[in-house]
Design a protein around this motif. Structure first.
Motif, short mmCIF file in Angstrom:
data_model
loop_
_atom_site.label_atom_id
_atom_site.label_comp_id
_atom_site.label_asym_id
_atom_site.label_seq_id
_atom_site.Cartn_x
_atom_site.Cartn_y
_atom_site.Cartn_z
N LEU A 198 -23.10 -6.89 -11.81
CA LEU A 198 -23.69 -6.89 -10.55
C LEU A 198 -23.80 -7.93 -9.94
CD1 LEU A 198 -25.00 -5.21 -8.20
CD2 LEU A 198 -27.26 -5.29 -9.56
N LEU A 239 -26.01 -10.18 -7.53
CA LEU A 239 -27.29 -9.74 -7.13
C LEU A 239 -27.47 -10.41 -5.63
CD1 LEU A 239 -29.28 -11.16 -10.16
CD2 LEU A 239 -28.56 -8.80 -9.82
N GLY A 299 -24.80 -7.23 -3.89
CA GLY A 299 -25.01 -5.96 -4.34
C GLY A 299 -23.54 -5.11 -4.78
N LEU A 345 -21.16 -4.04 -7.26
CA LEU A 345 -20.94 -3.70 -8.74
C LEU A 345 -19.66 -3.35 -8.89
CD1 LEU A 345 -22.66 -2.82 -11.31
CD2 LEU A 345 -22.54 -0.35 -10.43
N LEU A 367 -24.02 -1.39 -3.48
CA LEU A 367 -25.17 -1.21 -3.74
C LEU A 367 -26.00 -1.80 -2.55
CD1 LEU A 367 -25.98 -1.18 -7.66
CD2 LEU A 367 -25.20 0.60 -6.34
N ARG A 388 -32.40 -0.51 -10.56
CA ARG A 388 -32.43 -0.17 -9.12
C ARG A 388 -32.30 -1.72 -8.42
NH1 ARG A 388 -33.95 3.95 -6.13
NH2 ARG A 388 -34.87 5.07 -7.68
N TYR A 389 -31.21 -1.63 -7.70
CA TYR A 389 -31.04 -2.98 -6.98
C TYR A 389 -31.97 -3.09 -5.63
CZ TYR A 389 -28.50 -6.38 -4.03
OH TYR A 389 -27.89 -7.60 -3.36
N HIS A 390 -32.70 -4.21 -5.67
CA HIS A 390 -33.81 -4.40 -4.66
C HIS A 390 -33.43 -5.40 -3.63
CE1 HIS A 390 -37.01 -1.87 -6.19
NE2 HIS A 390 -36.47 -2.46 -7.47
#
Length: 213
Positions: A77, A79, A82, A84, A129, A200-202
């Motif tokens: 992922l 970061l 987002g 993936l 994501l 969970r992606y924030h």
């Protein structure tokens, strides 16, 4: 024989892996440990998930006197963006929650499990994501959990439980699914390992400058 891991490859990329080794007992445990080390080492070296798993597969096949194999889902992922990027070597379909919709199975393309065929080639895919999106990963011990009547828990039940509170934090989702599986199985004997993980992606982490700190 199950294992999972997540670790930073560099400042911006998170590796996520879940796997299930064939067999039971000490041989499976040793095979699991060596497979986990191979994956961690080669993810750190670099490359795409397909390249990493290709190298790992050759190593596993070369040191596989017991003729065992391991199913693997490996994702990296980004970061910041987002994005993936993932590869599936004979593992369970991941469940995805995206764009505020319910969790559903992502029926990704499967390659052969690592250790099955030395010449296996793996094909990765990308999923975007957005903040709030989640990925739920699990081993076959979840859908194949069996009650005293011989009925399987199944993926449909799993998704229904996830979607009772799809926006919950990963810890809550994991505990909720496990509690539901336990209630379904009741007093029946557990025949397989049961492993789950949720991410969970924030969104990207905002780094403070000296002036902002």
């Amino acid at each position: 024989g199950d294992f999972y891991d997540f670790f930073m490859i560099d400042d911006d990329h998170l590796a996520i892996v879940i796997a299930d080794v064939s067999g039971k007992g000490v041989p499976a445990a040793l095979f699991m440990m060596s497979s986990k080390i191979y994956i961690n080492d080669h993810a750190t070296i670099g490359g795409t998930p397909a390249e990493i798993l290709g190298r790992v597969n050759k190593l596993v096949c070369a040191n596989n006197k017991a003729h065992m194999f391991v199913t693997v889902w490996l994702g990296i992922l980004d970061l910041k963006s987002g994005k993936l990027t993932a590869v599936n070597a004979g593992h369970e379909y991941p469940a995805m929650e995206q764009a505020g919709k319910d969790f559903s199975l992502l029926k990704d393309k499967h390659g052969f499990p690592a250790g099955a065929l030395e010449w296996s080639r793996y094909h990765e895919y990308e999923v975007q994501l957005d903040p709030g999106d989640a990925v739920f990963l699990y081993t076959d011990g979840v859908p194949e959990a069996t009650d005293s009547k011989g009925e399987l828990y199944g993926r449909s039940r799993m998704l229904a439980v996830l979607n009772r509170a799809p926006d919950a934090e990963p810890e809550v989702l994991l505990k909720t699914v496990r509690a539901d599986v336990d209630a379904f199985v009741g007093n029946a004997e557990q025949f397989d390992d049961l492993t789950m993980m949720c991410v969970r992606y924030h969104g990207p982490i905002q780094k403070q400058t000296d002036a902002q700190a």
